[in-house]
Design a protein around this motif. Structure first.
Motif, PDB file in Angstrom:
ATOM      1  N   GLY A  75       0.817  -1.213   0.000  1.00 25.99           N
ATOM      2  CA  GLY A  75       0.000   0.000   0.000  1.00 25.99           C
ATOM      3  C   GLY A  75       0.847   1.259   0.000  1.00 25.99           C
ATOM      4  O   GLY A  75       0.506   2.253  -0.654  1.00 25.99           O
ATOM      5  N   LYS A  78       2.148   1.751  -3.487  1.00 24.80           N
ATOM      6  CA  LYS A  78       1.045   2.229  -4.337  1.00 24.80           C
ATOM      7  C   LYS A  78       0.821   3.727  -4.162  1.00 24.80           C
ATOM      8  O   LYS A  78       0.665   4.466  -5.131  1.00 24.80           O
ATOM      9  N   GLU A  79       0.770   4.178  -2.902  1.00 23.19           N
ATOM     10  CA  GLU A  79       0.447   5.580  -2.629  1.00 23.19           C
ATOM     11  C   GLU A  79       1.585   6.521  -3.001  1.00 23.19           C
ATOM     12  O   GLU A  79       1.357   7.591  -3.568  1.00 23.19           O
ATOM     13  N   ASN A  82       2.377   6.014  -6.837  1.00 24.87           N
ATOM     14  CA  ASN A  82       1.185   6.219  -7.664  1.00 24.87           C
ATOM     15  C   ASN A  82       1.097   5.157  -8.756  1.00 24.87           C
ATOM     16  O   ASN A  82       0.976   5.455  -9.939  1.00 24.87           O
ATOM     17  N   SER A  84      -0.330   0.925  -9.828  1.00 26.18           N
ATOM     18  CA  SER A  84      -1.381  -0.049  -9.565  1.00 26.18           C
ATOM     19  C   SER A  84      -0.886  -1.108  -8.587  1.00 26.18           C
ATOM     20  O   SER A  84       0.314  -1.191  -8.274  1.00 26.18           O
ATOM     21  N   PHE A  85      -1.818  -1.947  -8.135  1.00 27.72           N
ATOM     22  CA  PHE A  85      -1.449  -2.977  -7.172  1.00 27.72           C
ATOM     23  C   PHE A  85      -0.430  -3.952  -7.763  1.00 27.72           C
ATOM     24  O   PHE A  85       0.572  -4.284  -7.121  1.00 27.72           O
ATOM     25  N   GLU A  87       1.618  -3.479 -10.194  1.00 25.94           N
ATOM     26  CA  GLU A  87       2.905  -2.810 -10.378  1.00 25.94           C
ATOM     27  C   GLU A  87       3.648  -2.715  -9.050  1.00 25.94           C
ATOM     28  O   GLU A  87       4.880  -2.869  -8.986  1.00 25.94           O
ATOM     29  N   ALA A  88       2.907  -2.476  -7.958  1.00 30.65           N
ATOM     30  CA  ALA A  88       3.532  -2.439  -6.635  1.00 30.65           C
ATOM     31  C   ALA A  88       4.088  -3.804  -6.262  1.00 30.65           C
ATOM     32  O   ALA A  88       5.179  -3.912  -5.670  1.00 30.65           O
TER      33      ALA A  88
END
Length: 648
Positions: A75, A78-79, A82, A84-85, A87-88
């Motif tokens: 998370g 992601k934040e 910036n 997607s899940f 990609e994270a």
């Protein structure tokens, strides 16, 4: 792509969240206990000086006691990045050395093919960059210098030059044993229809590489150096890597900058994005030479909830903004919208930044306008709504536009905003108490019959009856806002004379909250003394629609009668006015019949109201309420006869 069971659990167990977070924050050594994995720092998600951001390395979670942001390592990536899940997941797996699950053979083969094409594109990019620094690129360097691009900007955006040669890139790549099929598949060359070798797609152009969010070079944009070239800007053709309708220029860096709090700016071209980024507006993107597509709009919303569309201030820019608006209306969701900035005097963002600097651009961004403003201006700009038909046409146009919005909540809020703007455009003007003088051009002369002690309202000099009715209508709606939708149109058409009455009318027409909140908001807006003075008027206190405000149907019936009598009196006054203007030396039986019929209609309206609302007849203080419209036919005809010219 689906992940096998247990993959994410193992990934989280391998990753240290304090190491992931530590790349973005500065730990507070006094509060943190590294041995226990209890770490504290100023929050990276909001501006603060104290260390309220807590990371528990053992549990694998973070939490901010200031902004209440919370999550795990994925998370956080992601934040802050910036992304997607998935990609994270790929980023974190790469950091901990954990291979991603294998795909099926067909998917793997396709991925390998795209990887090969991306490698060819990188080789082409290096060729273009080298050519910019050769003697052949002198004119291109001069042009870029004239656009105030520093060497740092050229390196940051990897700008290059395609030489003015038919097979310059082709020969370079084939000499490096790149297969001809891959060169053609990457869109770097085009086959000749004359039996000759393929020729380069880009020739004598400044080259702007286009990268996807994974930082792969997927295409190029080229600006012609020859002013006579048929196409000023040229993009790579559609390939297995490149789909211009699904790509954005500067996508990856803009996403990262937006994740750090910058507003996403959507400009028209490459140079605009570069100028914005160099001026500090890193979250800037551009469509690739075409109108914004639905896919590009969705990509923008993944980056930012409210992108700012900053288009050129010419006619083409305005039309482009309107096309974006039409595209966005059916796609609007709660929290997902657009704002618009139109550059002044036909400038583009690059021109504005060179003329006024970052401050001028920031001022425009701060004043960015919501989409509903463009919707309204397109329907009203340069148009005259001086007739009911034109007003109806405006309403129809706006209704059709609002129907495009699928979300009912958003559609309702847009409808209220349009309603407010319509009120401002068509709001009734105050009418003077005394009759206007006759206008020879329009023939309009509203006339109120001469009042007598029997017909002037209250015999002891209180307000005229139409002002009494105005007070009753407004007080009834304040006490029973549930009745407002049923009489809204009549309330909008009513012309109030007192400033307080006009303000209350506007407040009621613009109110869009829950009915039970209307009174409290009215008190905040007008103050309790103003409302109390209205409610304590004797004729208001004994009005049936005020005393029985809990009965919505009864209140609506009473209000409709009030409006009917007011409008009947107004119509009767116009009939008398026309009669006075039309009078001649010869007695006109038709004139007498017109006045007689108007008076009968007025008396019928008044009689019906009196039968249904006998409580209006006597006020609490014993005063008799006598209405203006109770004038007899003899009184009216006497006025007309009095107005006739004297016969010889």
């Amino acid at each position: 792509m689906s992940l096998p069971p247990g993959f994410l659990d193992e990934l989280r167990s391998r990753a240290s969240i304090s190491q992931v977070v530590g790349r973005k924050v500065m730990w507070d050594s006094r509060k943190s206990n590294q041995g226990k994995g209890d770490m504290w720092a100023p929050c990276p998600f909001h501006h603060e000086k104290t260390a309220s951001f807590h990371v528990d390395d053992q549990k694998g979670y973070y939490y901010c006691f200031g902004c209440h942001a919370k999550g795990d390592a994925l998370g956080f990536i992601k934040e802050t990045e910036n992304v997607s899940f998935m990609e994270a997941v790929e980023i974190l797996a790469g950091e901990v050395g954990m291979p991603m699950p294998e795909r099926d053979p067909q998917a793997q083969q396709k991925a390998d093919r795209r990887t090969q094409l991306a490698e060819v594109m990188e080789q082409a990019l290096q060729f273009f960059r080298l050519q910019l620094n050769t003697s052949a690129g002198a004119d291109a360097r001069a042009y870029l210098s004239g656009r105030a691009l520093s060497q740092q900007a050229l390196d940051r955006f990897e700008i290059g030059y395609a030489p003015d040669a038919w097979q310059g890139l082709w020969d370079h790549l084939t000499a490096k044993t790149v297969s001809e099929e891959l060169i053609l598949a990457a869109g770097l060359a085009k086959p000749s229809n004359k039996g000759k070798r393929p020729y380069d797609t880009f020739r004598n152009r400044i080259i702007f590489p286009i990268r996807d969010p994974q930082k792969r070079c997927i295409g190029f944009g080229g600006r012609a150096m020859d002013p006579n070239d048929q196409a000023k800007y040229l993009n790579s053709p559609e390939t297995e890597l490149f789909d211009k309708g699904r790509s954005l220029y500067n996508h990856g860096p803009a996403r990262e900058a937006s994740g750090k709090g910058q507003s996403l700016i959507v400009a028209e071209g490459y140079m605009d994005v570069i100028a914005l980024a160099e001026a500090g507006f890193g979250a800037s993107v551009a469509p690739l030479g075409t109108a914004i597509t639905q896919t590009q709009l969705q990509l923008m919303w993944r980056i930012s909830d409210e992108p700012i569309i900053a288009l050129d201030g010419d006619t083409a820019g305005i039309r482009a903004a309107q096309r974006v608006m039409d595209l966005a209306l059916p796609l609007l969701e709660a929290g997902k919208s657009l704002r618009f900035v139109v550059m002044p005097d036909g400038q583009d963002p690059d021109d504005l930044l060179r003329a006024g600097g970052p401050g001028a651009m920031q001022a425009l961004l701060d004043a960015a306008r919501p989409m509903v403003d463009l919707l309204w201006e397109r329907a009203t700009y340069g148009k005259n709504f001086d007739s009911p038909e034109r007003k109806a046409a405006l309403d129809k146009t706006l209704r059709e536009q609002l129907k495009l919005i699928k979300d009912p909540s958003i559609r309702g809020h847009y409808g209220q905003a349009i309603k407010d703007k319509r009120w401002q455009l068509f709001r009734p003007k105050a009418v003077a108490k005394s009759a206007r003088s006759f206008n020879a051009q329009t023939g309009y002369r509203p006339i109120t019959p001469q009042a007598s002690t029997r017909s002037s309202a209250l015999a002891n000099g209180s307000e005229p009856s139409h002002l009494l009715r105005h007070s009753v209508i407004l007080a009834s709606l304040l006490n029973c806002p549930q009745a407002l939708p049923a009489v809204e149109g009549a309330l909008e058409d009513l012309q109030f004379e007192k400033p307080l009455h006009r303000d209350l009318q506007q407040f009621l027409l613009q109110f869009s909250g829950a009915p039970e909140l209307l009174w409290s908001e009215a008190e905040q807006f007008f103050g309790p003394p103003q409302l109390e003075s209205l409610m304590q008027l004797p004729h208001v206190r004994i009005a049936p629609s005020v005393r029985n405000s809990a009965d919505v149907s009864f209140v609506i019936t009473c209000l409709r009668q009030e409006f009917a009598q007011i409008f009947a009196l107004d119509a009767h006054g116009r009939e008398v006015a026309e009669a006075v203007l039309d009078v001649s030396d010869v007695d006109d039986e038709g004139l007498t019949w017109r006045i007689s019929e108007s008076a009968k209609h007025l008396q019928a309206t008044t009689q019906g109201a009196q039968e249904d609302n006998t409580e209006y007849k006597t006020a609490k203080n014993g005063l008799k309420v006598k209405l203006e419209e109770q004038n007899t036919l003899d009184d009216l005809l006497q006025q007309i006869n009095y107005s006739k010219p004297n016969r010889p």
